[in-house]
Design a protein around this motif. Structure first.
Motif, PDB file in Angstrom:
ATOM      1  N   SER A  36      52.598  27.319  10.112  1.00  0.00           N
ATOM      2  CA  SER A  36      52.403  27.427  11.557  1.00  0.00           C
ATOM      3  C   SER A  36      51.551  26.281  12.089  1.00  0.00           C
ATOM      4  CB  SER A  36      51.731  28.752  11.902  1.00  0.00           C
ATOM      5  OG  SER A  36      50.400  28.776  11.388  1.00  0.00           O
ATOM      6  N   SER A  38      49.482  26.825  14.577  1.00  0.00           N
ATOM      7  CA  SER A  38      48.218  27.491  14.868  1.00  0.00           C
ATOM      8  C   SER A  38      47.363  27.526  13.606  1.00  0.00           C
ATOM      9  CB  SER A  38      48.488  28.919  15.335  1.00  0.00           C
ATOM     10  OG  SER A  38      47.297  29.654  15.364  1.00  0.00           O
ATOM     11  N   THR A  42      46.356  30.633  10.089  1.00  0.00           N
ATOM     12  CA  THR A  42      47.430  29.780   9.582  1.00  0.00           C
ATOM     13  C   THR A  42      48.446  30.692   8.903  1.00  0.00           C
ATOM     14  OG1 THR A  42      45.932  27.932   9.205  1.00  0.00           O
ATOM     15  CG2 THR A  42      48.015  27.907   7.997  1.00  0.00           C
ATOM     16  N   GLN A  50      55.792  36.123   4.655  1.00  0.00           N
ATOM     17  CA  GLN A  50      54.837  35.335   5.427  1.00  0.00           C
ATOM     18  C   GLN A  50      53.437  35.759   5.019  1.00  0.00           C
ATOM     19  OE1 GLN A  50      55.443  35.339   9.657  1.00  0.00           O
ATOM     20  NE2 GLN A  50      57.575  34.772   9.470  1.00  0.00           N
ATOM     21  N   SER A  52      49.274  35.153   6.013  1.00  0.00           N
ATOM     22  CA  SER A  52      48.340  34.670   7.027  1.00  0.00           C
ATOM     23  C   SER A  52      46.991  34.397   6.377  1.00  0.00           C
ATOM     24  CB  SER A  52      48.150  35.709   8.130  1.00  0.00           C
ATOM     25  OG  SER A  52      49.375  35.972   8.770  1.00  0.00           O
TER      26      SER A  52
END
Length: 148
Positions: A36, A38, A42, A50, A52
């Motif tokens: 990402s 962001s 991340t 996924q 984070s």
């Protein structure tokens, strides 16, 4: 053994656990398919998975694991998942029946249950399973674990 049932039961996905460093995850799974833009958090993507990460000044720590059930499931071969693997067409009834074989218990997760839209379940390891209602049938959408 790495399995989806074990993840739901324990909150660990093979060697992947909440709190591990991003560098350790990349050593296990290789370079992610996408990262990402962001940085808070991340998000790194490996097929249907996924992860984070939040960061302090020196390291990025895993804070959540997400598995999304699309038309095609893409799981990194490095995970060596064994056993039952549901898909987007898996109904709530099928899912509960399969997990009951392994004595995995759930409670309804009121936070993730929205009347006539979706049903959320939570395992004893705080893994959240989301079913979306489609044509009157609950279909598996995603499985998540986040740091408390």
């Amino acid at each position: 053994m790495t399995s989806l049932i074990r993840f739901i039961e324990t909150g660990t996905l093979g060697e992947i656990t909440i709190g591990m460093e991003r560098k350790a995850l990349e050593r296990l799974l290789g370079k992610p398919q996408a990262i990402s833009l962001s940085k808070k958090p991340t998000i790194v993507k490996y097929g249907s998975l996924q992860f984070s990460f939040t960061s302090d000044k020196t390291t990025e720590k895993l804070v959540s694991i997400h598995i999304y059930f699309d038309e095609v499931m893409e799981i990194p071969e490095q995970l060596l998942l064994e056993g039952w693997l549901p898909n987007k067409s898996t109904s709530l009834k099928e899912f509960v029946g399969e997990t009951e074989i392994s004595n995995v218990r759930f409670i309804e997760d009121k936070k993730h249950t929205i009347k006539n839209l979706q049903i959320g379940l939570k395992s004893e390891a705080n893994v959240i399973i989301i079913f979306i209602l489609e044509e009157g049938i609950e279909k598996l959408n995603s499985i998540h674990l986040s740091k408390h």
